[in-house]
Write an enzyme that holds these catalytic residues in place. Structure first.
Site, mmCIF file in Angstrom:
data_model
loop_
_atom_site.group_PDB
_atom_site.id
_atom_site.type_symbol
_atom_site.label_atom_id
_atom_site.label_comp_id
_atom_site.label_asym_id
_atom_site.label_seq_id
_atom_site.Cartn_x
_atom_site.Cartn_y
_atom_site.Cartn_z
ATOM 1 N N THR A 126 23.081 76.382 -0.287
ATOM 2 C CA THR A 126 23.665 77.389 0.550
ATOM 3 C C THR A 126 23.137 78.830 0.380
ATOM 4 O O THR A 126 22.738 79.044 -0.711
ATOM 5 C CB THR A 126 25.379 77.547 0.385
ATOM 6 O OG1 THR A 126 25.926 76.179 0.562
ATOM 7 C CG2 THR A 126 26.048 78.411 1.021
ATOM 8 N N PRO A 128 23.478 82.970 1.962
ATOM 9 C CA PRO A 128 24.469 83.969 2.474
ATOM 10 C C PRO A 128 24.794 83.887 4.004
ATOM 11 O O PRO A 128 25.748 83.907 4.440
ATOM 12 C CB PRO A 128 24.064 85.547 2.294
ATOM 13 C CG PRO A 128 23.041 85.232 0.833
ATOM 14 C CD PRO A 128 22.780 83.872 0.963
ATOM 15 N N GLY A 131 25.026 78.690 5.481
ATOM 16 C CA GLY A 131 26.075 77.416 4.836
ATOM 17 C C GLY A 131 26.088 76.400 5.758
ATOM 18 O O GLY A 131 25.567 75.377 5.486
ATOM 19 N N SER A 132 27.102 76.376 6.638
ATOM 20 C CA SER A 132 27.047 75.366 7.404
ATOM 21 C C SER A 132 25.946 75.063 8.422
ATOM 22 O O SER A 132 25.333 73.929 8.748
ATOM 23 C CB SER A 132 28.259 75.400 8.788
ATOM 24 O OG SER A 132 29.390 75.669 8.058
ATOM 25 N N TRP A 156 27.170 80.306 -3.987
ATOM 26 C CA TRP A 156 28.287 79.635 -4.355
ATOM 27 C C TRP A 156 27.732 77.986 -4.921
ATOM 28 O O TRP A 156 27.949 76.988 -4.279
ATOM 29 C CB TRP A 156 28.984 79.127 -3.020
ATOM 30 C CG TRP A 156 29.214 80.407 -2.235
ATOM 31 C CD1 TRP A 156 29.973 81.462 -2.984
ATOM 32 C CD2 TRP A 156 29.650 80.753 -0.820
ATOM 33 N NE1 TRP A 156 30.228 82.648 -2.211
ATOM 34 C CE2 TRP A 156 30.190 82.183 -0.655
ATOM 35 C CE3 TRP A 156 29.304 80.101 0.499
ATOM 36 C CZ2 TRP A 156 30.195 82.755 0.416
ATOM 37 C CZ3 TRP A 156 29.324 80.355 1.520
ATOM 38 C CH2 TRP A 156 29.847 81.964 1.659
ATOM 39 N N ILE A 157 26.694 78.140 -5.453
ATOM 40 C CA ILE A 157 25.924 76.944 -6.256
ATOM 41 C C ILE A 157 26.846 76.502 -7.643
ATOM 42 O O ILE A 157 26.931 77.292 -8.421
ATOM 43 C CB ILE A 157 24.624 77.539 -6.485
ATOM 44 C CG1 ILE A 157 23.839 77.939 -5.284
ATOM 45 C CG2 ILE A 157 23.906 76.215 -6.972
ATOM 46 C CD1 ILE A 157 24.015 77.299 -4.105
ATOM 47 N N ILE A 338 58.902 70.708 -3.506
ATOM 48 C CA ILE A 338 59.775 69.706 -3.971
ATOM 49 C C ILE A 338 60.259 70.413 -5.386
ATOM 50 O O ILE A 338 61.247 70.240 -5.712
ATOM 51 C CB ILE A 338 59.233 68.286 -4.279
ATOM 52 C CG1 ILE A 338 59.193 67.370 -2.866
ATOM 53 C CG2 ILE A 338 60.037 67.738 -5.246
ATOM 54 C CD1 ILE A 338 58.436 66.145 -2.747
ATOM 55 N N GLU A 364 31.066 71.040 0.843
ATOM 56 C CA GLU A 364 30.234 69.686 1.139
ATOM 57 C C GLU A 364 30.468 69.726 2.728
ATOM 58 O O GLU A 364 30.502 68.454 3.420
ATOM 59 C CB GLU A 364 30.902 68.530 0.587
ATOM 60 C CG GLU A 364 30.604 68.656 -0.900
ATOM 61 C CD GLU A 364 28.987 67.983 -1.139
ATOM 62 O OE1 GLU A 364 28.535 67.643 -0.212
ATOM 63 O OE2 GLU A 364 28.878 68.227 -2.330
ATOM 64 N N GLU A 368 35.657 71.700 9.955
ATOM 65 C CA GLU A 368 35.020 71.637 11.482
ATOM 66 C C GLU A 368 33.757 71.024 11.676
ATOM 67 O O GLU A 368 33.480 70.391 12.538
ATOM 68 C CB GLU A 368 34.976 73.217 11.632
ATOM 69 C CG GLU A 368 36.276 73.807 11.953
ATOM 70 C CD GLU A 368 37.048 74.135 10.506
ATOM 71 O OE1 GLU A 368 38.063 74.391 10.589
ATOM 72 O OE2 GLU A 368 36.222 74.324 9.582
#
Length: 381
Positions: A126, A128, A131-132, A156-157, A338, A364, A368
């Site tokens: 990933t 900046p 990502g996707s 984000w590793i 609960i 991962e 979406e």
């Protein structure tokens, strides 16, 4: 397929369950509160062979299979989402690509220390702005005098700050259609010009290390290229398919932990002169939670089985990851409900589980993206 676990699989599940209950769960609150990576836990897991479950013994592994590994991820995740995430990333992302795509020498040099528990691995995909859209990778690696010179940034590793190696994806050239060729390279974390920091303040899985990588003309030998240079994109798609099984298993584990706490609490908490477990509204919640966990677990097992049988599993891993991650968020939310006001308090732990599990819908491949993967597998486009 037969869903009956083998003797070896049951043994692994029980061993990991005992270890998780005795050594991981008691630290979960502190790890979350202090955002501390539990190095001592991973050393113990390494000595027990947990970091090498799906790899052959000749490479330092335990000779198990994907299903055995998924069982381990679930049990660890049930005890602590942070530890479960770092464990899953170390095996599925940090080590598996070397096993599946590495040369014999790469396996001996880099997989063996990871599978045997001597070190941790990491996977740097990933960025900046990628990502996707992994095809939008900006990190570049240029071959100069038998060395790749790598420059770029990753974010984000997981595990990078505690890893021995990071498998980094980078653009290494253009194909005959003018599209970027994305390759994978094994990069030692101590390489000159490789800066790893952990600047993030996260909502959940706070004890799992999340790092930013800056590669400033980092040089690695040409032999560190992983697999076919022209198939790097397909290689990490396969890696992500396997990783989705582990994230799904982790989601099942976190959900199961929250469900068990809610069930136990409902049998103790009294309102209007009787335990709240005697109220139909609570019973229906618990019944739905148990059913959804079981459905997700079956999806994980099927995807793992298909992978072990060397059958196509892209669609099934996306099914499992999508359903399990969204299920876990629902189940953890109901577990908190609960508990009522107590669920909102840290000491009851379900609020941590809800915070932890939200990442399962993002990492991962987001929910979406999973739907896009499934639609493509269905032949929609």
């Amino acid at each position: 397929m037969d869903f009956e676990l083998s003797k070896e699989q049951k043994m692994i599940k029980n061993m990991v369950k005992d270890f998780a209950e005795q050594e991981i769960a008691p630290k979960a609150v502190e790890i979350d509160r202090d955002a501390r990576f539990p190095e001592e836990t991973f050393k113990r897991m390494g000595s027990l062979g947990l970091l090498g479950i799906p790899f052959p013994e000749e490479y330092g592994g335990s000779g198990g299979d994907t299903l055995s590994y998924a069982l381990a991820v679930e049990e660890i995740g049930k005890a602590c989402g942070s530890t479960g995430l770092s464990y899953a990333a170390a095996v599925s992302l940090g080590a598996s690509p070397i096993y599946y795509f590495g040369t014999e020498q790469q396996k001996l040099d880099h997989l063996l220390p990871l599978a045997s528990g001597q070190a941790l691995g990491s996977f740097g995909l990933t960025e900046p702005n990628a990502g996707s859209d992994a095809g939008g990778t900006k990190t570049k690696a240029e071959l100069v005098d038998s060395e790749y010179v790598i420059s770029g940034e990753k974010c984000w590793i997981t595990n990078a700050q505690y890893a021995r190696t990071v498998i980094v994806t980078a653009v290494t050239g253009k194909d005959d259609k003018g599209k970027n060729i994305i390759s994978a390279l094994i990069v030692p974390t101590k390489a000159e010009g490789f800066k790893i920091t952990s600047p993030y303040e996260k909502m959940g899985v706070r004890g799992s290390n999340t790092s930013e990588l800056i590669l400033d003309e980092v040089r690695v030998p040409e032999k560190n290229l992983l697999g076919d240079p022209n198939k790097g994109f397909k290689q990490f798609l396969y890696t992500l398919d396997g990783g989705r099984i582990s994230i799904a298993a982790l989601a099942v584990g976190i959900a199961n932990g929250a469900y068990e706490k809610a069930l136990s609490y409902s049998k103790e908490r009294k309102q209007f002169g009787r335990t709240i477990s005697s109220f139909q509204a609570i019973q229906f919640k618990l019944a739905d939670m148990a059913m959804q966990i079981e459905l997700a677990r079956n999806m994980v097992w099927k995807a793992a089985w298909l992978k072990d049988q060397e059958k196509p599993f892209t669609k099934e891993s996306a099914f499992a990851k999508l359903y399990a991650s969204e299920m876990a968020t629902r189940v953890c939310n109901e577990a908190l409900q609960i508990h009522g006001g107590y669920g909102y308090m840290r000491e009851y732990e379900v609020e941590r589980m809800l915070r932890d599990t939200k990442l399962m819908e993002i990492g991962e491949g987001t929910s979406e993206i999973q739907r896009l993967v499934i639609a493509r597998q269905l032949g929609c486009f």
